[in-house]
Write an enzyme that holds these catalytic residues in place. Sequence first.
Site, mmCIF file in Angstrom:
data_model
loop_
_atom_site.group_PDB
_atom_site.id
_atom_site.type_symbol
_atom_site.label_atom_id
_atom_site.label_comp_id
_atom_site.label_asym_id
_atom_site.label_seq_id
_atom_site.Cartn_x
_atom_site.Cartn_y
_atom_site.Cartn_z
ATOM 1 N N ASN A 366 0.848 -1.198 0.000
ATOM 2 C CA ASN A 366 0.000 0.000 0.000
ATOM 3 C C ASN A 366 0.883 1.248 0.000
ATOM 4 O OD1 ASN A 366 -2.351 1.464 -0.036
ATOM 5 N ND2 ASN A 366 -3.162 0.660 1.885
ATOM 6 N N HIS A 397 -7.993 2.975 9.015
ATOM 7 C CA HIS A 397 -8.599 1.725 8.566
ATOM 8 C C HIS A 397 -9.967 1.473 9.194
ATOM 9 C CE1 HIS A 397 -4.607 0.636 6.949
ATOM 10 N NE2 HIS A 397 -5.284 -0.189 6.186
#
Length: 510
Positions: A366, A397
């Site tokens: 990522n 998240h």
Amino acid sequence: MDQPSSSVLNGSTYKGSHILSPVANMAGLPIDQFNFLFSEFLALILAICFRSILPPKPSNTIPRHVVASFLGIALGYFCFGPQIWHIIAQSSIAYLMLYIVPPRHSYLVIFVFCMIYMSVIHIHRVIYDYGNYTLDISGPLMINTQKLTAFAFAFFDGYRSNQRAKRRRPDEDDENPALSEDQEKQKITEIPSPIEYLSYIFYFHGICVGPLCFYKDYRDFIEGQNLLVIPTSSSTTSKASSEERLSEIQQPSIFWPVLTKLAQCAIWGYVLIVYTPYYPVEHNLSQDMINSPLYKRIVFLLFTTFCSRVKYYFAFILSEAVNNAAGLGFNGYDKEGIPKWNLLTNVKPFQLETATSLKVVIDLWNMQTALWLRRVCYDRLQKGRTLGVFVLSALWHGFYPGYYICFILAAFQTYAGRGIRRQIRPYFQKNQVTKAIYGCLTWFGTQMTLNFSVVPFVLMEIRKVWYFYKTWYFIVPLLSIILALTLNGASSKSRKAQEPTQEKDKKKNH
């Protein structure tokens, strides 16, 4: 894994279009997953047309903004239905804040607002859709939060730069310290027009799954500034000469980068279909696996966590291919004059799976989010930068407990890995044999630490995570924490403290 019930559940909570449900049923896919794939491949076709029909040149700048934004809104509504209004609301309020709040404080106000807005959506999902992986607006909203906060910080850097320029002696300006090279490159000095801003938020080749593209890079892509190579013999920088060069420049071919990335998607898609549904991470909690021999448990753990990563490999690389098809992702030329298409690279699977340190894994996973964390957090904090990055990443998240266990443990593992490299690695650098031994040991250690962080992220619930760690006697978490706290040089602070001492010793020797 019970596929049919998952499909029904996805269909009942999914807010996007259901017009293709008959086709999705024929394909054996939940409607949310089918819509995602359909949207990405439609965006791929549209991206190729967009690049060829509206190439980057001055007369096409506004049309490119308009087409990119409205196609993005249409695809977003198809995938997420009325939930797309969350992105519109968050972006509109942040845009107004740029005008209302003084530049000295706007970056912080926008950052707090965007994080709170996104957190409310995360909490809503935890309450009303607990543990479900249905495609919803929370994913695009996470990318949008990155865009808006990165934009706000870049705008603040532009303000700082302007304030320093007004000073007679900029070096004495303590309130506005000098920008780093990266901040100087990414700074924004003017608020974009509404259509430019709308285009950046909704461009169709990144609306579904990103990846994050920073505003300065996106603006250069739309205007074609990323294609310009100013001759060293030319001393003029006038707007006219720039436009003249831009009208004559040729876009580098997208054929090879798009083809190779689609080929990778085919490989990961095969693994995703053939293996991932039948090797879930949850099976590591089964009594059969717990009672299995140690070597079998280790191999199964490694394979199941690998299978859980494959869906991210597929989505990340597919999204990069779609953006490359539109021309976004071009990053200049290498020394041999070969075009580089790595501006939006989000993952490097082979290097990640063969990495020998957790730091390398973090750097290769990522990657655009890691860059966002560095630009808005790591480079801004004076103390506790590593821990701050992991806490922000966990908040970004969502609020499943497993996320926080994952990122807090990863922080300790990062400190431990740093200490190992500084204190233990030198003993294995004597010859090629010891180097090879060290490489094998660190690869296995990296895989184990990575997987013991990944499992909480996948399981999400504390009860399941506790049981998983209990079946392994908490060996990896405890060892990570002990090494992080005991190894000298594990923290960046202790490393910095050693540097003045080393410099003094060098001066004495001289």
